[in-house]
Design a protein around this motif. Structure first.
Motif, PDB file in Angstrom:
ATOM      1  N   ARG A   5       0.843  -1.188   0.000  1.00 20.86           N
ATOM      2  CA  ARG A   5       0.000   0.000   0.000  1.00 20.86           C
ATOM      3  C   ARG A   5       0.879   1.238   0.000  1.00 20.86           C
ATOM      4  O   ARG A   5       2.007   1.238   0.473  1.00 20.86           O
ATOM      5  CB  ARG A   5      -0.940   0.003   1.194  1.00 20.86           C
ATOM      6  CG  ARG A   5      -0.248   0.195   2.530  1.00 20.86           C
ATOM      7  CD  ARG A   5      -1.260   0.339   3.662  1.00 20.86           C
ATOM      8  NE  ARG A   5      -0.606   0.559   4.925  1.00 20.86           N
ATOM      9  CZ  ARG A   5      -0.134   1.738   5.341  1.00 20.86           C
ATOM     10  NH1 ARG A   5      -0.268   2.789   4.589  1.00 20.86           N
ATOM     11  NH2 ARG A   5       0.458   1.861   6.515  1.00 20.86           N
ATOM     12  N   ASP A   6       0.332   2.318  -0.580  1.00 18.23           N
ATOM     13  CA  ASP A   6       1.061   3.585  -0.603  1.00 18.23           C
ATOM     14  C   ASP A   6       1.055   4.205   0.783  1.00 18.23           C
ATOM     15  O   ASP A   6       0.056   4.116   1.506  1.00 18.23           O
ATOM     16  CB  ASP A   6       0.404   4.558  -1.581  1.00 18.23           C
ATOM     17  CG  ASP A   6       0.789   4.256  -3.020  1.00 18.23           C
ATOM     18  OD1 ASP A   6       1.786   3.544  -3.220  1.00 18.23           O
ATOM     19  OD2 ASP A   6       0.095   4.737  -3.937  1.00 18.23           O
ATOM     20  N   VAL A   8       0.560   6.993   3.562  1.00 20.81           N
ATOM     21  CA  VAL A   8      -0.506   7.983   3.624  1.00 20.81           C
ATOM     22  C   VAL A   8       0.023   9.360   3.983  1.00 20.81           C
ATOM     23  O   VAL A   8      -0.161  10.316   3.253  1.00 20.81           O
ATOM     24  CB  VAL A   8      -1.599   7.544   4.641  1.00 20.81           C
ATOM     25  CG1 VAL A   8      -2.680   8.588   4.745  1.00 20.81           C
ATOM     26  CG2 VAL A   8      -2.174   6.203   4.233  1.00 20.81           C
ATOM     27  N   GLU A  12       5.089   8.851   6.921  1.00 13.88           N
ATOM     28  CA  GLU A  12       5.205   7.512   6.322  1.00 13.88           C
ATOM     29  C   GLU A  12       5.981   7.567   5.014  1.00 13.88           C
ATOM     30  O   GLU A  12       6.772   6.667   4.719  1.00 13.88           O
ATOM     31  CB  GLU A  12       3.817   6.920   6.069  1.00 13.88           C
ATOM     32  CG  GLU A  12       3.113   6.444   7.310  1.00 13.88           C
ATOM     33  CD  GLU A  12       1.782   5.791   6.980  1.00 13.88           C
ATOM     34  OE1 GLU A  12       1.708   5.026   5.995  1.00 13.88           O
ATOM     35  OE2 GLU A  12       0.821   6.046   7.715  1.00 13.88           O
TER      36      GLU A  12
END
Length: 141
Positions: A5-6, A8, A12
């Motif tokens: 997942r990218d 956010v 991160e």
């Protein structure tokens, strides 16, 4: 490990970017060390090739120096060199992939390192606490 997942938030993104840079640096370090080992093997092979096969030579195996003949040692050193060559090729390939991944991540999140690309003028110096991102600038999408 299968997390794709990218990131956010800015924190991160910075952490992921720093992790990618760290992985790249680890690969580079390993590549440098194996390349140096490969060169050492080449030097030993060049030194042993012109010698007579039954001539004595010494080889360090672990922490033990053993006496062998050139005919016994040369093929082993050549085999090790060939294996090291394959490791170096593999590391170079991994390094290229990691560099591309890092570049793509940098472009996707518009990350610039200090000193890279066009700089926007800074009206005043920021306190040290504001530099917690350690030189990583993240652009908003």
């Amino acid at each position: 490990m299968g997390e794709k997942r990218d990131p956010v938030g800015e924190k991160e993104i910075v952490e992921k970017f720093q992790a990618l840079r760290s992985e790249r640096e680890d690969l580079a370090s390993s590549l440098y060390a194996r390349g140096a080992d490969l060169q050492e093997h080449e030097v030993v092979i060049r030194a042993l090739q012109p010698l007579e096969g039954k001539r004595r030579c010494y080889r360090l195996i672990g922490d033990v120096l053993v006496e062998r003949t050139v005919a016994e040692v040369l093929p082993a050193v050549q085999h090790n060199r060939d294996q090291l060559s394959e490791v170096v090729k593999s590391l170079k390939s991994k390094m290229e992939v990691k560099q591309k991944e890092l570049g793509d991540f940098q472009a996707k999140f518009k990350i610039r390192m200090r000193g890279e690309g066009p700089q926007e003028p800074s009206p005043s110096p920021k306190p040290a606490a504001a530099n917690a991102s350690q030189g990583v600038l993240v652009g908003s999408s």
